[in-house]
Design a protein around this motif. Structure first.
Motif, mmCIF file in Angstrom:
data_model
loop_
_atom_site.group_PDB
_atom_site.id
_atom_site.type_symbol
_atom_site.label_atom_id
_atom_site.label_comp_id
_atom_site.label_asym_id
_atom_site.label_seq_id
_atom_site.Cartn_x
_atom_site.Cartn_y
_atom_site.Cartn_z
ATOM 1 N N TRP A 103 0.949 -1.149 0.081
ATOM 2 C CA TRP A 103 -0.061 -0.084 0.013
ATOM 3 C C TRP A 103 0.931 1.188 -0.088
ATOM 4 N N VAL A 104 2.057 1.248 0.929
ATOM 5 C CA VAL A 104 2.960 2.303 0.621
ATOM 6 C C VAL A 104 3.492 2.506 -0.457
ATOM 7 N N MET A 106 2.623 1.733 -3.396
ATOM 8 C CA MET A 106 1.767 2.085 -4.391
ATOM 9 C C MET A 106 1.290 3.625 -4.232
ATOM 10 N N ASN A 107 1.473 4.167 -2.958
ATOM 11 C CA ASN A 107 0.918 5.557 -2.842
ATOM 12 C C ASN A 107 2.066 6.560 -3.325
ATOM 13 N N ILE A 108 3.398 6.071 -2.839
ATOM 14 C CA ILE A 108 4.705 6.546 -2.973
ATOM 15 C C ILE A 108 4.766 6.671 -4.599
ATOM 16 N N GLU A 109 4.519 5.653 -5.192
ATOM 17 C CA GLU A 109 4.828 5.753 -6.870
ATOM 18 C C GLU A 109 3.582 6.008 -7.605
ATOM 19 N N GLY A 110 2.469 6.732 -6.897
ATOM 20 C CA GLY A 110 1.310 7.165 -7.515
ATOM 21 C C GLY A 110 0.343 6.574 -8.403
ATOM 22 N N TYR A 111 0.291 4.969 -8.056
ATOM 23 C CA TYR A 111 -0.678 4.344 -8.683
ATOM 24 C C TYR A 111 -1.987 3.947 -8.026
ATOM 25 N N ASP A 112 -3.121 3.632 -8.553
ATOM 26 C CA ASP A 112 -4.299 3.460 -8.016
ATOM 27 C C ASP A 112 -4.317 2.235 -7.410
ATOM 28 N N SER A 113 -3.708 1.155 -7.868
ATOM 29 C CA SER A 113 -4.076 -0.185 -7.101
ATOM 30 C C SER A 113 -2.671 -1.044 -7.249
#
Length: 485
Positions: A103-104, A106-113
């Motif tokens: 989850w982290v 995914m958010n750092i790299e800017g993806y939705d899933s």
């Protein structure tokens, strides 16, 4: 309040031993979750290769080594009960935290899933960025895991010295140390199935949470033998049979407080003997612990969640578990039947166990006929290691005062962690390189990555005999350390 003496000896020391066994089982299950999920579940999401995994396992070993340098001193300072509780709380929390890495990232790299991470083109700059970020996230969690896990063996060895006379320590140590094999045995039967059913994240959460359950049991069951209401006088006398009774009555408390300063420990050959033994051999166990699932997946195509993959790993650690129990009993035979002192009995037993890993030389060649051969031979190698490990830990209790056992155990475990870093990080780099070389790299009739596995198996096969020879040269005879007043 002193325990009430009865005619029949209580056996609470074995309940304590069972709790040490459970803690070690949980310890190794937490450590195994990554090795059983990375190749088939985690790597596709984060685009890892062998070198990435080698980086994580190698640096975990370094974190573990550094933590071990201080863990034993921490256990000696904090006390067994509180120190053990803190250690298992930290490592259980670190284990659960792995579940949030996806989850982290995914958010750092800017993806939705998470699926979007998986769909990134392999080898692209985006894939490299995802791999890099995720490796650092997992390393952070592994650092916390290592910090807590470093306390397990110093605490367990200290408890063993508290609750068992010298003649029983190798046997009791082999019992709790077999938790490593049982944990490694239970892991392939449960973790891949959890990962397949609920995702790899839940595998980390469920297995990590077992440590919190153990904490409640430890609070209920443990106290020092002389203060434990469940230990009667007959059992206390048995536990303290190595001590002079008058000394116990008049000076025990003072002697327990007398310890060897940390840096002064390194002036003793006994310390260096333990350091060498751990450095030469711990990495072998950790290599197979971390790489065996990937080996069967790479070489034979059996994924960790396939029926055959589970059966192979289960068989490997079943052999370790069953045979390693006797490892602690063999020196007891040498001591009681042949009149040898505990150290001489252990060293003779350790020479026998050092020969087991030589079987690893045949794992890769016979593996060309069936994957069952490596599983069986690596299992025998692992049984030899666990038997060796039970006895090398007990040499600390033979040689050093109880007040310093945690410190010496921590120093030796640090050396084992350094050895593990070298073999795990080195293997990851070596496997990635050899895979790219293909037929250009050959060894003993194997090409590419199979040749690299053969090289590492050869190193593992001779490590114990080399370690034993150095230990024997440093401390040829039983010579306990006496702390002068």
């Amino acid at each position: 309040m002193a325990p009430v003496q009865t005619t029949k000896m209580s056996n609470w020391r074995w309940v304590i031993c069972a709790l040490l066994f459970l803690a070690t089982t949980v310890n190794y299950m937490d450590r195994q979750v990554l090795s059983l999920t990375w190749k088939d579940f985690i790597a596709p999401e984060f685009h890892w290769n062998d070198n990435d995994y080698g980086t994580i396992t190698g640096w975990f070993s370094i974190f573990y080594a550094i933590a071990n340098l201080f863990a034993g001193k921490f256990i000696d300072w904090m006390g067994t009960k509180k120190g053990y509780l803190i250690a298992i709380f930290v490592w259980s929390t670190g284990a659960v935290m792995h579940a949030g890495c996806g989850w982290v990232a995914m958010n750092i790299e800017g993806y939705d899933s998470i699926e979007a991470l998986r769909m990134v083109q392999a080898g692209s700059d985006a894939a490299v960025a995802i791999a890099t970020v995720s490796v650092w996230l997992f390393l952070s969690c592994r650092m916390i895991l290592a910090l807590g896990e470093a306390g397990n063996f110093p605490a367990a060895i200290k408890v063993t010295a508290e609750y068992f006379p010298k003649k029983d320590r190798a046997f009791s140590t082999s019992i709790f140390n077999s938790g490593a094999s049982v944990g490694a045995l239970a892991a392939p039967a449960t973790i891949p199935l959890l990962a397949r059913a609920w995702g790899w994240e839940m595998a980390f959460v469920i297995i990590g949470a077992l440590g919190y359950v153990w904490m409640a049991l430890w609070i209920w069951a443990y106290d020092k033998p002389a203060k434990n209401k469940r230990v009667n006088q007959a059992e206390l006398n048995y536990i303290e049979q190595d001590n002079d009774l008058a000394d116990v009555q008049n000076h025990q408390e003072a002697k327990e407080e007398k310890t060897i300063p940390f840096w002064q420990c390194f002036k003793y050959k006994q310390t260096w003997s333990f350091i060498v033994g751990k450095f030469m051999t711990d990495g072998v166990w950790w290599f197979f612990l971390f790489w065996a699932p990937a080996y069967f997946s790479d070489q034979y195509g059996y994924t960790s969640d396939s029926a055959m993959g589970i059966a192979l790993i289960f068989t490997l650690y079943a052999i370790c578990t069953v045979l390693s129990i006797g490892g602690g009993y063999l020196p007891k035979i040498f001591v009681e039947k042949y009149g040898m002192n505990p150290y001489a009995g252990r060293m003779r037993a350790m020479l026998i166990f050092a020969c087991f890993p030589v079987l690893g030389l045949f794992a890769q060649p016979l593996g060309t006929y069936s994957a069952w051969w490596p599983a069986i031979l690596i299992g025998l190698l692992g049984a030899g290691h666990q038997s060796w490990s039970a006895n090398i830990f007990s040499t600390v209790g033979d040689m050093f005062p109880k007040s310093t056992i945690g410190t010496i155990t921590g120093i030796g475990s640090m050396a084992g962690g350094v050895g593990s870093f070298l073999i795990n990080k080195g293997s990851g780099m070596f496997f990635t390189w050899a895979d790219g070389q293909g037929g250009a790299f050959s060894f003993f009739g194997f090409d590419g990555k199979p040749a690299a596995y053969m090289v590492v198996f050869c190193i593992c096969a001779v490590a114990y005999l080399i370690g034993w020879c150095i230990m024997k040269a440093l401390v040829p005879k039983y010579k306990p350390i006496v702390v002068e007043d």
